[in-house]
Design an enzyme around this catalytic site. Structure first.
Site, PDB file in Angstrom:
ATOM      1  N   ASP A 147       0.812  -1.236   0.047  1.00 42.24           N
ATOM      2  CA  ASP A 147      -0.056   0.062  -0.057  1.00 42.24           C
ATOM      3  C   ASP A 147       0.830   1.182  -0.218  1.00 42.24           C
ATOM      4  O   ASP A 147       2.173   1.258   0.593  1.00 42.24           O
ATOM      5  CB  ASP A 147      -0.770   0.194   1.196  1.00 42.24           C
ATOM      6  CG  ASP A 147      -1.923  -0.847   1.319  1.00 42.24           C
ATOM      7  OD1 ASP A 147      -2.125  -1.872   0.199  1.00 42.24           O
ATOM      8  OD2 ASP A 147      -2.380  -1.143   2.373  1.00 42.24           O
ATOM      9  N   VAL A 148       0.420   2.514  -0.677  1.00 42.36           N
ATOM     10  CA  VAL A 148       1.070   3.398  -0.375  1.00 42.36           C
ATOM     11  C   VAL A 148       1.618   4.105   0.930  1.00 42.36           C
ATOM     12  O   VAL A 148       2.499   4.299   0.959  1.00 42.36           O
ATOM     13  CB  VAL A 148       0.247   4.861  -0.948  1.00 42.36           C
ATOM     14  CG1 VAL A 148       0.766   6.091  -0.918  1.00 42.36           C
ATOM     15  CG2 VAL A 148      -0.025   4.397  -2.452  1.00 42.36           C
TER      16      VAL A 148
END
Length: 314
Positions: A147-148
């Site tokens: 995930d970012v």
């Protein structure tokens, strides 16, 4: 309200099926054309969905046999890889087959629609790493993603052989992925397995959830350290669903500290100075696609997570 029935769009006309009788218009459009509820609602608001020739509201209840006319937007151009230096992106190891990176927060794995920030693939291109694999150009070499808002170890394939071998290894669970997570409270039992299917959240496009009929999802965890308000866990993923760790522990009512998207306490998050989930891809082990030997890589905690841990220990 301005309709864009015409230029560039894909015009569709069909009767409302019996199975959608009485359903909200935005839900019906979503179901029929594979759109998210948000995208369907935006399309209706723009006047690009008519029922029996009339513009209706999102909440309008459709009737079986009514004639539905929809103009779908022209497909967006695929995102492209733009070489861009990524501060904090560290190459841990590289050879002709693979490159292993330590990903900082705020960086996506690859370009995607709507994402304008830095990416691992763009960062590698900026420092001269050539990725030569098949597949969509913007995802070349990507065999797994973080995930970012999740930091840590990630491997990218550089050769076609490595891409095929690593994709197979991830698919057949031959890669050991370990994460460290700080979750609220104390899981009971302190060591265990979460086996709960995950799919898109039924009401929120940007979230995922444990849902009946979702994809099989298995998370193993062990408590490393307990604090008055939280626990540091070692987490091993058997499957790799989107947001798997965040969803599983949120479902147990032990969300990752700082993860406001999945129900974390904002007061505790602020006290710890966290603006994202306390979740870190700690280590990765797999058979090297070129040599066949097992390789392992470990990532230290970044500054924001290390500071939060110190506060919890005080």
């Amino acid at each position: 309200m301005t309709s864009v029935f015409a230029a560039g769009g894909d015009h569709r006309s069909l009767p409302v099926p019996d199975g959608l009788d009485g359903m909200r218009l935005d839900q019906a459009v979503s179901r029929l054309f594979g759109l998210s509820r948000t995208a369907a609602a935006a399309l209706i608001d723009a006047g690009d969905a008519l029922v029996d020739g009339v513009v209706r509201a999102n909440s309008y209840k459709v009737k079986a046999g009514s004639w539905l006319e929809v103009t779908l937007p022209a497909p967006a151009a695929p995102p492209t890889v733009v070489p861009q230096a990524v501060p904090g992106l560290r190459v841990v190891y590289a050879d002709d087959d693979i490159v292993v990176v330590d990903k900082p927060v705020g960086v996506a794995a690859h370009p995607s629609p709507g994402w304008t920030g830095p990416t691992v693939i763009g960062g590698l291109a900026a420092i001269g790493h050539r990725i030569s694999t098949s597949g969509a150009a913007e995802r070349q070499g990507v065999v797994h993603r973080l995930d970012v808002g999740t930091t840590g170890i990630m491997v990218v394939a550089k050769s076609e052989h490595a891409y095929s071998a690593l994709k197979r290894a991830f698919k057949y669970r031959e890669v050991e992925k370990r994460y460290h997570a700080v979750v609220q409270g104390h899981p009971d039992p302190l060591r265990g397995t979460i086996d709960a299917p995950i799919d898109r959240h039924p009401h929120h496009d940007y979230r995922w959830a444990v849902v009946s009929g979702g994809k099989p999802s298995i998370t193993h965890y062990d408590t490393l350290e307990a604090f008055p308000a939280a626990s540091l866990l070692d987490v091993r993923l058997e499957t790799g669903r989107t947001h798997q760790i965040r969803v599983h522990f949120s479902t147990l009512r032990h969300p990752c500290v700082g993860d406001l998207t999945y129900g974390a306490d904002p007061t505790l998050s602020a006290r710890l100075g966290l603006s994202r989930q306390w979740l870190h891809a700690r280590s990765l082990s797999f058979l090297h696609p070129g040599t066949g030997e097992e390789v392992s890589f470990v990532s230290d905690y970044p500054d924001d997570l290390a500071r939060a841990l110190e506060i919890l220990r005080d």
